[in-house]
Design a protein around this motif. Sequence first.
Motif, short mmCIF file in Angstrom:
data_model
loop_
_atom_site.label_atom_id
_atom_site.label_comp_id
_atom_site.label_asym_id
_atom_site.label_seq_id
_atom_site.Cartn_x
_atom_site.Cartn_y
_atom_site.Cartn_z
N PRO A 49 -3.93 3.34 -16.50
CA PRO A 49 -3.99 1.96 -15.59
C PRO A 49 -5.42 2.30 -14.63
CG PRO A 49 -1.69 2.80 -15.31
CD PRO A 49 -2.46 3.68 -16.18
N THR A 50 -5.93 1.44 -14.73
CA THR A 50 -7.00 1.35 -13.72
C THR A 50 -7.04 0.91 -12.31
OG1 THR A 50 -8.14 -0.67 -14.60
CG2 THR A 50 -8.70 1.10 -15.93
N GLU A 51 -7.95 1.03 -11.43
CA GLU A 51 -7.99 0.25 -10.15
C GLU A 51 -7.98 -1.21 -10.34
OE1 GLU A 51 -10.61 -0.08 -5.91
OE2 GLU A 51 -11.27 0.81 -7.71
N GLU A 52 -8.42 -1.86 -11.20
CA GLU A 52 -8.26 -3.49 -11.36
C GLU A 52 -7.10 -3.77 -11.93
OE1 GLU A 52 -10.73 -7.15 -13.68
OE2 GLU A 52 -10.99 -5.03 -14.17
N ILE A 53 -6.50 -2.94 -12.91
CA ILE A 53 -5.15 -3.19 -13.33
C ILE A 53 -4.09 -3.00 -12.29
CG2 ILE A 53 -3.57 -2.47 -14.92
CD1 ILE A 53 -5.72 -4.14 -16.14
N SER A 54 -4.05 -2.13 -11.48
CA SER A 54 -3.06 -1.58 -10.52
C SER A 54 -3.03 -2.73 -9.54
CB SER A 54 -3.48 -0.38 -9.94
OG SER A 54 -3.14 0.56 -10.88
N SER A 55 -4.42 -3.34 -8.97
CA SER A 55 -4.56 -4.24 -7.96
C SER A 55 -3.84 -5.43 -8.53
CB SER A 55 -5.95 -4.20 -7.38
OG SER A 55 -6.08 -5.27 -6.47
N LEU A 56 -4.30 -5.99 -9.65
CA LEU A 56 -3.73 -7.20 -10.26
C LEU A 56 -2.37 -7.29 -10.28
CD1 LEU A 56 -6.44 -7.79 -13.04
CD2 LEU A 56 -6.12 -9.08 -10.93
N MET A 57 -1.57 -5.84 -10.68
CA MET A 57 -0.25 -5.92 -10.77
C MET A 57 0.58 -6.29 -9.39
SD MET A 57 0.44 -2.68 -13.37
CE MET A 57 2.15 -2.94 -13.43
N VAL A 58 -0.06 -5.67 -8.43
CA VAL A 58 0.45 -5.81 -7.09
C VAL A 58 0.09 -7.52 -6.66
CG1 VAL A 58 0.25 -5.46 -4.59
CG2 VAL A 58 0.03 -3.37 -6.38
N ASP A 59 -0.84 -7.94 -7.03
CA ASP A 59 -0.82 -9.24 -6.93
C ASP A 59 0.08 -10.30 -7.49
OD1 ASP A 59 -3.49 -9.10 -5.50
OD2 ASP A 59 -4.83 -9.25 -7.33
N VAL A 60 0.25 -9.83 -8.57
CA VAL A 60 1.28 -10.37 -9.61
C VAL A 60 2.59 -10.34 -9.01
CG1 VAL A 60 2.67 -10.87 -11.85
CG2 VAL A 60 0.06 -10.69 -11.53
N THR B 190 1.10 3.36 -8.88
CA THR B 190 1.06 2.15 -8.43
C THR B 190 1.72 1.32 -9.83
OG1 THR B 190 -0.80 2.01 -7.14
CG2 THR B 190 -0.21 -0.22 -7.81
N ALA B 191 1.25 1.41 -10.91
CA ALA B 191 1.93 0.60 -12.01
C ALA B 191 3.32 1.16 -12.38
CB ALA B 191 0.96 0.99 -13.53
N VAL B 192 3.67 2.23 -12.05
CA VAL B 192 4.99 2.56 -12.24
C VAL B 192 6.03 2.13 -11.25
CG1 VAL B 192 6.59 4.66 -12.37
CG2 VAL B 192 4.58 4.77 -13.51
N LEU B 193 5.39 2.04 -10.03
CA LEU B 193 6.08 1.46 -9.15
C LEU B 193 6.30 0.00 -8.92
CD1 LEU B 193 5.03 3.75 -5.82
CD2 LEU B 193 7.78 3.41 -7.15
#
Length: 237
Positions: free
Chosen positions: A192-203, A127-130
């Motif tokens: 990356p954690t679940e929280e970080i990945s979810s926040l990145m998609v939010d952003v 998720t982080a990479v994408l």
Amino acid sequence: MLRHIPRQYFAKSHRENGYFLPLSVDTTCPFCKRKVNFSITWNRAKTMVVEFTKSHCPGCQKTLTFLYLTESNPNNNNHSGQLFIYPGDDTRQPLKGIEEAPDLQDGVKNAYFSTVNVLNAHEWTATAVLCRRVLEGITKSIVPDDYKNKPLASQLKELPNQINLSEPILTLADAIRKGGNLGAHFDIEKEPTEEISSLMVDVLDYLIEYIFILPNRIKNLHDKIEKLSNDNGKNAS
């Protein structure tokens, strides 16, 4: 609770007598949370208003319901609709309005949909990479040609020269870039954690909405108000 399934996830569809229906879709099972392909058979007589049918998950074999709300086209006899799955769940849904964003390239949209898919599959590093890949697609669609092959950090610095971006938006974009770097380069202590990945998609959603969706909505609203004002002026005269 229903969950909408965007048309991008239709794997197979069929048009019969002007009626467009999905026959299989790729989506997350609300029970086992796996991304699977559901086969859909519409055996009942068509109402042209609301269709429904049962299907089962090829993974966990549990049964669920698909509903199809018909949208008629006043200009011809073609009918299509919006597909929903029941029960719904807490999976991440694509940003509302992204399908209609005219200035967002199809390749970037597809990369965004892939990002949502891997987030729902609990693949945090992917998720982080994408997210970073989508950001790079956005910047390359905006910056001049001589910046397209430069590092993403350089492209982001050039972005305010091409569109009006306030400081918070630039900070959001830089957060996605750094988060994507975290996923792209292996570090056992900095995954990356679940929280970080979810926040990145939010952003990412905020960025896409600000750059591509809101300007289009504002323009459409302006045009409607302008037309209404002109029509009232003609009626008054």
